[in-house]
Design a protein around this motif. Structure first.
Motif, mmCIF file in Angstrom:
data_model
loop_
_atom_site.group_PDB
_atom_site.id
_atom_site.type_symbol
_atom_site.label_atom_id
_atom_site.label_comp_id
_atom_site.label_asym_id
_atom_site.label_seq_id
_atom_site.Cartn_x
_atom_site.Cartn_y
_atom_site.Cartn_z
ATOM 1 N N SER A 110 8.523 5.172 -1.898
ATOM 2 C CA SER A 110 8.983 6.225 -2.793
ATOM 3 C C SER A 110 9.501 7.426 -2.009
ATOM 4 N N SER A 111 10.198 8.296 -2.709
ATOM 5 C CA SER A 111 10.756 9.508 -2.100
ATOM 6 C C SER A 111 9.645 10.501 -1.785
ATOM 7 N N VAL A 112 9.897 11.339 -0.801
ATOM 8 C CA VAL A 112 8.964 12.393 -0.403
ATOM 9 C C VAL A 112 9.438 13.752 -0.904
ATOM 10 N N ASP A 113 10.740 13.961 -0.847
ATOM 11 C CA ASP A 113 11.312 15.244 -1.289
ATOM 12 C C ASP A 113 12.615 14.977 -2.041
ATOM 13 N N PRO A 114 12.572 14.970 -3.399
ATOM 14 C CA PRO A 114 11.444 15.312 -4.261
ATOM 15 C C PRO A 114 10.487 14.128 -4.451
ATOM 16 N N VAL A 115 9.260 14.449 -4.859
ATOM 17 C CA VAL A 115 8.250 13.421 -5.117
ATOM 18 C C VAL A 115 8.514 12.791 -6.475
ATOM 19 N N ALA A 116 8.442 11.472 -6.539
ATOM 20 C CA ALA A 116 8.636 10.772 -7.810
ATOM 21 C C ALA A 116 7.436 11.006 -8.728
ATOM 22 N N PRO A 117 7.658 11.210 -10.021
ATOM 23 C CA PRO A 117 6.549 11.428 -10.955
ATOM 24 C C PRO A 117 5.625 10.207 -11.010
ATOM 25 N N PRO A 118 4.341 10.393 -11.324
ATOM 26 C CA PRO A 118 3.406 9.274 -11.446
ATOM 27 C C PRO A 118 3.910 8.243 -12.458
ATOM 28 N N GLY A 119 3.834 6.972 -12.097
ATOM 29 C CA GLY A 119 4.249 5.901 -12.990
ATOM 30 C C GLY A 119 5.742 5.640 -13.025
ATOM 31 N N PHE A 120 6.522 6.496 -12.409
ATOM 32 C CA PHE A 120 7.985 6.336 -12.424
ATOM 33 C C PHE A 120 8.408 5.203 -11.492
ATOM 34 N N GLU A 121 9.339 4.364 -11.947
ATOM 35 C CA GLU A 121 9.879 3.289 -11.119
ATOM 36 C C GLU A 121 11.391 3.240 -11.272
ATOM 37 N N SER A 122 12.073 3.019 -10.175
ATOM 38 C CA SER A 122 13.535 2.955 -10.179
ATOM 39 C C SER A 122 14.003 1.515 -10.301
ATOM 40 N N ARG A 123 15.241 1.367 -10.722
ATOM 41 C CA ARG A 123 15.862 0.050 -10.789
ATOM 42 C C ARG A 123 16.957 -0.019 -9.723
ATOM 43 N N PRO A 124 16.706 -0.739 -8.632
ATOM 44 C CA PRO A 124 17.705 -0.808 -7.552
ATOM 45 C C PRO A 124 19.001 -1.455 -8.024
ATOM 46 N N LEU A 125 20.098 -0.967 -7.484
ATOM 47 C CA LEU A 125 21.420 -1.499 -7.795
ATOM 48 C C LEU A 125 21.979 -2.184 -6.550
ATOM 49 N N VAL A 126 22.275 -3.460 -6.665
ATOM 50 C CA VAL A 126 22.845 -4.213 -5.537
ATOM 51 C C VAL A 126 24.360 -4.120 -5.615
ATOM 52 N N ARG A 127 24.977 -3.587 -4.581
ATOM 53 C CA ARG A 127 26.424 -3.423 -4.551
ATOM 54 C C ARG A 127 27.106 -4.700 -4.084
ATOM 55 N N PRO A 128 28.414 -4.808 -4.314
ATOM 56 C CA PRO A 128 29.150 -6.019 -3.895
ATOM 57 C C PRO A 128 29.037 -6.319 -2.401
ATOM 58 N N ASP A 129 28.884 -5.286 -1.566
ATOM 59 C CA ASP A 129 28.793 -5.524 -0.118
ATOM 60 C C ASP A 129 27.382 -5.886 0.336
ATOM 61 N N GLY A 130 26.437 -6.019 -0.612
ATOM 62 C CA GLY A 130 25.074 -6.412 -0.281
ATOM 63 C C GLY A 130 24.125 -5.260 -0.039
ATOM 64 N N THR A 131 24.626 -4.041 0.098
ATOM 65 C CA THR A 131 23.738 -2.891 0.245
ATOM 66 C C THR A 131 23.083 -2.585 -1.102
#
Length: 298
Positions: A77-98
């Motif tokens: 998780s991020s340090v600055d800013p801190v993610a709120p408790p229970g918060f989860e992100s949805r990663p996005l896979v780009r066409p180049d694989g990143t």
């Protein structure tokens, strides 16, 4: 004298690497449950917080590397800013694989190279139990170079790619474990090798697994009384000395049998058993099948 750490890493047969470049922005958190996978991460920019299996969190900064030999559940998780408790992100896979994590319109504050691999050894569970739960290396250039070599080789289609990758992964794992400035403090081989009293007995029994070792012999190698040696070995390595010796002998026996180049009598002799029948009995009790059947892969 023998190098126990190198032997164990070689027997683990690391393989099937997968790596990805991850960019993150804003407040974010990603959770994973990669049971049986080896997780490693090289932080290229920014800072992140790593929570592994409920252990105390670890903060990583640019140039830091972390290795988790047997990941079960973890969150980054991020340090600055801190993610709120229970918060989860949805990663996005780009066409180049990143992979992009966090708001698309926010400037990138974190870049990390994340990788996974697996172990091909049938004794991976036992061998991994001898390693620390987590190893953190701060700002070691050699590890950065190794991680990039692994990524480049994994993405290429060169001749002998799998062989090169296995050797590169072995070097990466050894370098990470021996360079670690922070481990989980759990019992295991690495702690034993760092102990001035136990490193000698451990190296000795790895160098001569065929010797008729006794607890008294190993205690003499350590310069301790039998009771003091037994207590210290249990506390630092996580198992009794003779249990460790028996487990190591059986691990070697499995490796020799699977290679198809050694008969049962030779394997028995090389692992410290006085006869093929005594070895077959001990192997069957430990593994659940006779050595001949194990060698055939039945």
């Amino acid at each position: 004298m023998s190098d126990p750490l190198a032997e164990i890493i070689a027997l683990l047969h690391p393989r099937a690497p997968f790596s990805k470049m991850v960019e993150a922005a804003g407040a974010w958190r990603v959770r994973r449950a990669e049971v049986g996978q080896v997780y490693y991460c090289l932080l290229l920019a920014g800072r992140v917080r790593l929570d592994v299996n409920g252990k105390p969190p670890v903060e990583l900064s640019e140039g830091d590397f972390v290795l988790v030999p047997a990941t079960q559940n973890f969150a980054v998780s991020s340090v600055d800013p801190v993610a709120p408790p229970g918060f989860e992100s949805r990663p996005l896979v780009r066409p180049d694989g990143t992979v992009r994590v966090g708001p698309e319109d926010a400037p990138v504050t974190v870049r990390q190279l994340v990788g996974y691999c697996s172990f091909g050894s049938p004794d991976a569970g036992l061998l991994v139990s001898l390693l620390p739960d987590m190893a953190v290396v701060r700002g070691e250039r050699r590890l950065c170079d190794l991680v990039r070599l692994v990524r480049e080789e994994a993405r290429a289609e060169r001749p002998a790619r799998d062989v090169v990758l296995e050797h590169l992964l072995q070097v990466l794992l050894i370098e990470a474990l021996r360079s670690s400035t922070q481990t989980s403090g759990t019992p295991g081989l690495l702690r034993g090798l760092a102990d001035d009293r136990l490193s000698g007995p451990l190296r000795a029994l790895h160098a001569a697994p065929d010797r008729a070792w006794s607890a008294a012999d190993l205690a003499r190698e350590a310069g301790l009384s039998r009771s003091a040696f037994f207590t210290r070995f249990n506390r630092v390595v996580g198992m009794a000395p003779m249990e460790y010796l028996q487990s190591w002998r059986m691990t070697l026996a499995k490796h020799l049998l699977r290679s198809g180049r050694h008969g049962i009598a030779e394997v028995a002799a090389r692992t410290g058993y006085g006869s093929a029948s005594a070895f077959s009995l001990a192997f069957s009790r430990r593994v659940g099948q006779p050595p001949a059947r194990y060698a055939r892969g039945d």
